[in-house]
Write an enzyme that holds these catalytic residues in place. Structure first.
Site, PDB file in Angstrom:
ATOM      1  N   ALA A  36       0.498  -1.035   0.461  1.00 59.71           N
ATOM      2  CA  ALA A  36      -0.319   0.432   0.008  1.00 59.71           C
ATOM      3  C   ALA A  36       0.795   1.341  -0.066  1.00 59.71           C
ATOM      4  CB  ALA A  36      -1.440  -0.194   1.370  1.00 59.71           C
ATOM      5  N   ASP A  37       0.455   2.401  -0.339  1.00 61.23           N
ATOM      6  CA  ASP A  37       1.192   3.360  -0.472  1.00 61.23           C
ATOM      7  C   ASP A  37       0.177   4.473   0.471  1.00 61.23           C
ATOM      8  OD1 ASP A  37      -0.850   4.762  -1.946  1.00 61.23           O
ATOM      9  OD2 ASP A  37      -0.404   5.512  -3.452  1.00 61.23           O
ATOM     10  N   SER A  38       0.754   5.602   1.098  1.00 59.09           N
ATOM     11  CA  SER A  38       0.041   6.314   1.753  1.00 59.09           C
ATOM     12  C   SER A  38      -1.079   7.010   1.888  1.00 59.09           C
ATOM     13  CB  SER A  38       0.990   7.855   2.039  1.00 59.09           C
ATOM     14  OG  SER A  38       0.909   8.272   1.311  1.00 59.09           O
TER      15      SER A  38
END
Lengths: 245, 77
Positions: free
Chosen positions: B35-37
């Site tokens: 996941a990214d932010s």
């Protein structure tokens, strides 16, 4: 050419010349529009002129709580919020040596901080729908500076930096963020200038005339359109060649 | 596995496009599940919707792993 049917747009400063023209252009392309501003009478008049798909959403942009509540009010009224146009702005011109903290802060609050709050407020619905358009109305003076307008120029330059940062963060979610930087535009404000002052201004503009609110609205309409989906983080200068950036 | 854990896992699998067996108790959304932010913000939004709860920003920041999410939601709902 640009079809915004089914899209809902919130325009701040819609009681002014440029904001009103933007609202008309988006509405004319099929969008539902939320007209925000402090002066209710002109907003009501504009809504009446537009007819269906127009809602009046008064808001004092110097009141943080009112600003934070505005996106939800817009969604309640219109059903969604797909396009945000931060157009509202104030000036409190003063030579820099004499500029008070209050003159500085009030311009930053309304022109930059309220735009930040509204951008933040629309992130969630736009992320969810995987589509969004944020268009911040900057100014030529944000790029060139202008004597007597250190506060205004700082806020307008700040909008451009903020717009680019937002564009980075949400590009992968189908949301674009762009700025439009008008030059001298003929509005009620510039009507007050004398013919001599106008001639001096026009002499600095390669197009040799002031722009019209409709010419700014056309730039906003393009950036709001599905066709501009690959344009993000840009600043569209609409200034008759006064500054070629 | 509890009903809450099943529902959380379904959201994570769908949203991040990962294999179900990768979503373990200590699996970090960012370090292990790719996941990214922004994905983590969207996961929190999806949890709020699925469970009808509000997850404040300061609490959302503490939800780093699948186990964190299940624990927080179990306590909140």
């Amino acid at each position: 050419m640009f079809d915004l049917s089914g899209k809902c747009a919130l325009v701040t400063g819609a009681s002014g010349g440029i904001g009103g023209a933007i609202a008309k252009a988006l509405h004319g392309a099929g969008a539902t529009v939320g007209l925000s501003g402090t002066r209710v009478d002109p907003l009501e008049a504009l809504a009446a002129e537009l007819g269906d798909r127009a809602f009046v959403l008064p808001c004092d942009l110097s009141d943080p709580e009112a600003v934070n509540a505005l996106p939800k009010q817009a969604i309640d009224a219109m059903g969604s919020l797909d396009i945000l146009v931060n157009n509202a702005g104030i000036t409190r011109d003063q030579i820099f040596m004499r500029m008070s903290d209050d003159e500085w802060q009030s311009v930053l609050d309304v022109n930059l901080t309220s735009a930040m709050r509204l951008c933040r407020g629309v992130m969630r619905p736009m992320m969810k729908s995987r589509w969004g358009r944020i268009i911040n109305i900057s100014s030529i003076v944000g790029a060139t500076g202008n004597p007597g307008q250190a506060n205004y120029a700082a806020a307008k330059a700040g909008l451009i930096g903020m717009t680019k940062s937002i564009a980075y963060e949400v590009a992968s979610r189908g949301i674009t963020a762009n700025a439009v930087a008008p030059g001298f535009i003929a509005t009620a404000m510039t009507d007050k200038l004398t013919d001599d002052q106008k001639a001096k201004i026009n002499a600095q503009i390669p197009a040799a005339r002031m722009g019209t609110p409709e010419e700014i609205a056309a730039a906003v309409l393009y950036l709001a359109s599905p066709e501009a989906g690959y344009v993000t983080g840009a600043t569209l200068h609409v200034n008759g060649g006064m500054a070629m950036l | 596995m509890s009903d809450i854990a099943d529902r959380v896992k379904k959201i994570v699998v769908e949203h991040l496009g990962v294999e179900e067996d990768k979503v373990t108790e200590n699996a970090s959304f960012i370090d292990d599940l790719g996941a990214d932010s922004l994905d983590t913000v969207e996961l929190v939004m999806a949890f709020e919707e699925e469970f009808g709860i509000e997850i404040p920003d300061d609490a959302a920041e503490t939800i780093q792993t699948f186990g964190d999410a299940v624990k927080f939601i179990s306590q909140a709902s």
